[in-house]
Design a protein around this motif. Sequence first.
Motif, PDB file in Angstrom:
ATOM      1  N   ALA A 244      14.689  11.183  43.953  1.00  0.00           N
ATOM      2  CA  ALA A 244      16.085  10.995  43.545  1.00  0.00           C
ATOM      3  C   ALA A 244      17.037  11.304  44.698  1.00  0.00           C
ATOM      4  O   ALA A 244      18.003  10.562  44.947  1.00  0.00           O
ATOM      5  N   GLN A 245      16.767  12.380  45.443  1.00  0.00           N
ATOM      6  CA  GLN A 245      17.621  12.726  46.583  1.00  0.00           C
ATOM      7  C   GLN A 245      17.535  11.664  47.676  1.00  0.00           C
ATOM      8  O   GLN A 245      18.542  11.335  48.313  1.00  0.00           O
ATOM      9  N   GLY A 246      16.327  11.124  47.884  1.00  0.00           N
ATOM     10  CA  GLY A 246      16.168  10.088  48.904  1.00  0.00           C
ATOM     11  C   GLY A 246      16.931   8.825  48.559  1.00  0.00           C
ATOM     12  O   GLY A 246      17.603   8.224  49.409  1.00  0.00           O
TER      13      GLY A 246
ATOM     14  N   ILE B 286      10.030   8.332  50.788  1.00  0.00           N
ATOM     15  CA  ILE B 286      10.162   6.913  50.449  1.00  0.00           C
ATOM     16  C   ILE B 286       9.808   6.092  51.679  1.00  0.00           C
ATOM     17  O   ILE B 286      10.289   6.353  52.782  1.00  0.00           O
ATOM     18  N   SER B 287       8.967   5.061  51.483  1.00  0.00           N
ATOM     19  CA  SER B 287       8.519   4.234  52.612  1.00  0.00           C
ATOM     20  C   SER B 287       8.729   2.759  52.305  1.00  0.00           C
ATOM     21  O   SER B 287       9.180   2.385  51.227  1.00  0.00           O
TER      22      SER B 287
ATOM     23  N   LEU C 155      18.193   6.063  59.972  1.00  0.00           N
ATOM     24  CA  LEU C 155      18.252   6.969  58.828  1.00  0.00           C
ATOM     25  C   LEU C 155      17.552   8.291  59.139  1.00  0.00           C
ATOM     26  O   LEU C 155      16.503   8.304  59.775  1.00  0.00           O
ATOM     27  N   GLN C 156      18.112   9.386  58.650  1.00  0.00           N
ATOM     28  CA  GLN C 156      17.517  10.699  58.832  1.00  0.00           C
ATOM     29  C   GLN C 156      17.613  11.460  57.514  1.00  0.00           C
ATOM     30  O   GLN C 156      18.710  11.843  57.096  1.00  0.00           O
ATOM     31  N   HIS C 157      16.506  11.648  56.833  1.00  0.00           N
ATOM     32  CA  HIS C 157      16.500  12.412  55.591  1.00  0.00           C
ATOM     33  C   HIS C 157      15.091  12.911  55.336  1.00  0.00           C
ATOM     34  O   HIS C 157      14.112  12.222  55.623  1.00  0.00           O
ATOM     35  N   ARG C 158      14.958  14.096  54.780  1.00  0.00           N
ATOM     36  CA  ARG C 158      13.647  14.706  54.578  1.00  0.00           C
ATOM     37  C   ARG C 158      12.811  13.952  53.551  1.00  0.00           C
ATOM     38  O   ARG C 158      11.599  14.138  53.489  1.00  0.00           O
ATOM     39  N   ASN C 159      13.445  13.108  52.730  1.00  0.00           N
ATOM     40  CA  ASN C 159      12.706  12.359  51.717  1.00  0.00           C
ATOM     41  C   ASN C 159      12.538  10.891  52.074  1.00  0.00           C
ATOM     42  O   ASN C 159      12.259  10.058  51.210  1.00  0.00           O
TER      43      ASN C 159
END
Length: 690
Positions: free
Chosen positions: A481-483, A515-516, A425-429
């Motif tokens: 929400a974006q994550g 998010i973790s 996964l690759q996302h800033r959130n």
Amino acid sequence: MKLGHDVKTGQTWSLTSWVSSEDPSPGAFSFKLHENLKLSITKDSQEYWTSGQSFLDKSLSGNFSNFSYVNDENGTYLKIGRGNNMSSLTRLVMDSSGKLNQYLLKQYEESRFYEESQLYGESQWLLIWQQPKPTCDVFALCGSFGACNSMESPNCNCLPGFLPNSSREWRLQKWSSGCLRNTPLQCGSKDRFLVMENVTIPLYPITLVGLNVIGCEIECLKDCSCSAYVYDGRECTLLMGELQNIVHNGGGKIELFIRVAASELEKIDGDFIDMTLSSNSRDKREVALITTLPVIFIMLIFSIFAFFLWRKKLKHRGKKETGLDLLSFDFSTKTRAVNSDLSYENKSANGDNKWEAELPFFSFSSISVATDNFNEANKLGQGGFGPVYKGKLLNGQEVAIKRLSRGSGQGLEELKNEATLIAKLQHRNLVRLLGCCIEDEEKILIYEYMPNKSLDFFIFDAKNKSILDWEKRVYIIEGVAQGVLYLHQHSRLRIIHRDLKASNILLDNQMNAKISDFGMARIFGGNELQANTSRVVGTYGYMSPEYVTEGLFSIKSDVFSFGVLLIEILSSKRNTTYHFADSLTLLGHAWNLWNCDKEHELIDPILLDSSSLSKSLRYINVGLLCVQELASDRPTMSDVVGMLSNEVTALPSPKQPAFCTRSNVEKASTLNRLPIASTNYVTITSIEGR
């Protein structure tokens, strides 16, 4: 009875001794359960004895002890009942001398085990289990630089080269004040070492490999905080700072080299002559040191050459490297392509179980050094997986290191799940997973370090919540929400997180939400909309009703958790610990205010002003839409993002949320609810960010 902690009242359940066998007033000793699942006895609030391991280890309990762990909305506690399916009556007693005793009713004496047990006095009870057993099991009984010997009286003596810190207390056999050096160390090559044989050393020292006994001594002399060392013929072990829990003639076969000033060699009492290096031996070792150094240097050069030759051969053979050095690894310049596609093989009883993760695998020894041997000072917090530590690399970069604890309800499956998911996964959130380690029994994940800790550290703290003004909270809500939308819709895998909560939202130095904790996450197929499980995992207060009662989960399960989180951010209150009137939860209170057109009372007063009021009321509407009882009534995360960003579109009125009143909670509790398998109630937020 219960032993542990009441989550609602903050009360601690413990077993406290009497002052004496005749005086039932509260005594000095207490038996408790710690958050790390270790059992301990304290004396006047100071640690007196600890199990040293989780109570889940069967060696802690006798054949008749039945320890069970409970972690729910009422508390975190240990229950002690009957064991081995026998109707035996037992009792647990914390006596006034500091002994924890378990007794069995004498009527079962005919069993072979009981015939070998000790009859306690003239009563009808048999003593079947006791801690601490030997006197030297008492934690730090002899204080700093003291050695315990259960075969001697008194049990405590100072190490050679040391004297009692308080002669009066030692005459009264109160040894906790410990010992002091006769002569301060020179902090250099002028210091010497005295040898004490047949000792047991404390746990978790610093262990070095590839050194002989001379090299081990040199390493200790380099650091003034090194108080002693041990060399067993293979490994060099350094003991730093004040030495405690040294046991002499207790079954240990170790030779302990104690560091003292050179002048102490002439002052040693006759009792220690056979444990002290003679001057002749010292001269021989100094000669050996001088003659050995050139040989060591030549061997070192040869080893380096052989290592590079070995790496070159592996490269030509197409073999993959494992066990990278975390300390020298530079995450800012090296990409995931470095050492990617490494596979880990775990051979189980059912056969070979292979899995691959597209991220680096690091050696446990380098991780241990990065965390200063998992020093408590570097501990960031504790979660269901285990403790989280801060690690520091040679270039100054910091990382967060999550280590699986043996008492955790999670294990290899959760680690494999998280590693294989986040690596793709690759996302800033989403928090970035940097690497992992699987070596013997050790299972470790390495993440980017979040200096601003987790979200619950701010919104649930009376002082820290003022740091998050309205703009920052909106920024965090939109980021989460974006994550979640990325996980549900835009990633190459459709992923259900299943444990979305405030403590799993980390904040970087710019307050970006990350998010973790993907240990509980599940992957959905292309056309799959819903799944069922017999093992419910997650955190009370954030789980959707259909998941708790029937084990059904879908993308709407995460929507429910997001709705709870959204209302918590707006109100600065926890859903599971907030109570108002007939409502059991924060959701119920929000629903009541909504029906009375008083929803503005839900918002934290520090957020209210004329510019944010209308938008905050819209956010409450969105939150209540997300927590509706029926999954079909809830919006998707795509709809949620649209409602949060578009202030013009009218919002529908929400229906009653789940678990909001006493009646529907009690109704849900009567269903055949599946067992909750997660121990992930405890947040990982503590003193420092990760």
